[in-house]
Design an enzyme around this catalytic site. Structure first.
Site: not given
Ligand code: OSB
Ligand code: MG
Length: 373
Positions: A135, A161, A163, A188, A213, A238, A262, A290
């Site tokens: 991500s 992924k 952001k 996401d 996402e 999520d 999660k 994560g």
């Molecule tokens: O939205 O998935 C999310 C990290 C912190 C809070 C929210 C998110 C995330 C990530 C990172 O996208 C995922 C990871 O590699 O742990």
């Molecule tokens: Mg997310």
């Protein structure tokens, strides 16, 4: 059996690279480590909550409060050591899923260590290696983003992924697709859009994305269900899926076609497995998200991701993608082919580096049964 003692520690660990989402930029992770002690064994859990109430209303402060004032005393009073018994008993309290998950995870690790079994065997995991994705946060420039994507692909990650947020979306997907036309790619938004600003998202149907996402804020299941009908790309939820009933509503309303599970967000393994099993019955694939966890939380995620209906590459990356040095050994590494091994030793299957944990500790509290009656 009854627990002898529980220890909470507040830790701070700097990231190797800042992590920016539509919610803001973070340079370090602050989190609570939970240790439970019984008959010479120790179980470890991590609370997913971070310092500020951005991704979720929970924070390290609220989690510390409900753990010390309510969840841990409940567990001592009822002499609970089994994670499933804890999950059932703690249901009488509302909310605070990340706090309850942190404690439940520690009990799972303890149970598996006592049984001398790797954790995934206790809850029916089937995969010995899981596909790893990465991500990637919002960067200072598109050029930097392209370089980072290229670097992670070279390391072998199976899926990227990105952001996104308004203004860092269509242009960014276009640039990444121009450079990497065939990669597995998804985005996401962490809830950054609304019915009023959805035009930017509709354009993303052109980029052959695996999924989009959390386009809208967490409690907008209805808007997601309308938007999914307008989109060819599957929506993935999520933040909206905060428990099993939210998952069922979302699936039955058609608010998404994929769910990111999660364990912290949904309040523990028991709830996560219920969502997993329901989605499996409905033919809806899930994957493991994560929260930039330390090696302890990430090891737990690896065991969860070995359940059979986890069908996409996960937000599970190697230790060095997040931290200079992780708090467990061996550190989590990426295998050739872009997979990560589910640890096979008892419990979470990795060993916490106690000296390092001690040196990172900002605050510590030890809870004893006799003081909690
Ligand atoms: O939205 O998935 C999310 C990290 C912190 C809070 C929210 C998110 C995330 C990530 C990172 O996208 C995922 C990871 O590699 O742990
Ligand atoms: Mg997310």
């Amino acid at each position: 059996m009854a627990l002898e003692r529980i220890e909470l520690r507040l830790l701070r660990l700097p990231y190797v690279h800042y992590f920016e989402t539509s919610l803001g930029r973070e340079k370090e992770r602050e989190f609570i480590l939970v240790k439970v002690f019984s008959q010479g064994e120790t179980g470890y859990g991590e609370v997913a909550a971070s310092r500020a109430p951005l991704y979720s209303y929970e924070t390290v402060g609220t989690a510390w409060h409900v753990l010390t004032e309510f969840f841990i005393p409940l567990l001592f009073r009822q002499k609970i050591e089994d994670p499933e018994e804890f999950a059932a008993a703690v249901r009488k309290y509302r909310g605070h899923p990340m706090a309850r998950a942190g404690l439940e995870l520690a009990l799972w690790d303890l149970k598996a260590r006592k049984l001398n079994q790797p954790l995934f065997k206790l809850y029916g995991g089937v995969y010995e290696k899981i596909p790893a994705g990465v991500s990637i946060g919002i960067q200072d420039s598109v050029e930097e983003l392209i370089a980072r994507v290229g670097d992670f692909l070279q390391q072998g990650y199976q899926r990227i992924k990105l952001k996104i947020k308004p203004g860092w979306d269509i242009n960014v997907c276009q640039a990444v697709r121009d450079h990497f036309p065939d990669i597995l790619l998804q985005v996401d938004a962490n809830g950054a859009y609304s019915r009023e600003t959805k035009a930017g998202l509709k354009a993303l149907d052109e980029f052959n994305l695996l999924m989009i996402e959390q386009p809208f804020p967490p409690y907008d299941l209805w808007d997601h269900s309308l938007f999914q009908k307008e989109m060819n790309t599957p929506l993935c939820l999520d933040e909206s899926i905060y428990d099993f009933s939210a998952a069922r509503s979302a699936v039955e309303m058609g608010s998404c076609r994929v769910i990111n599970i999660k364990v912290g967000r949904v309040g523990g393994i028991v709830e996560a497995r219920q969502i997993h099993d329901f989605c499996q019955e409905k033919g809806l694939p899930v994957w493991c998200g994560g929260m930039l966890e330390s090696g302890i939380g990430r090891a737990h995620n690896l065991h969860l991701a070995s359940l059979p209906n986890f069908k996409f590459p996960h937000d599970l990356s190697a230790s060095r993608r997040y931290y200079q040095v992780d708090i467990v050994e061996p550190e989590i590494t990426l295998e050739p082919g872009g997979k990560i091994k589910v640890p096979q030793d008892p419990g979470i299957g990795v060993t916490p580096r106690e000296k390092m944990i001690e040196s990172l500790t900002l605050k510590k509290e030890v809870l004893l049964p006799e003081k909690c009656s």
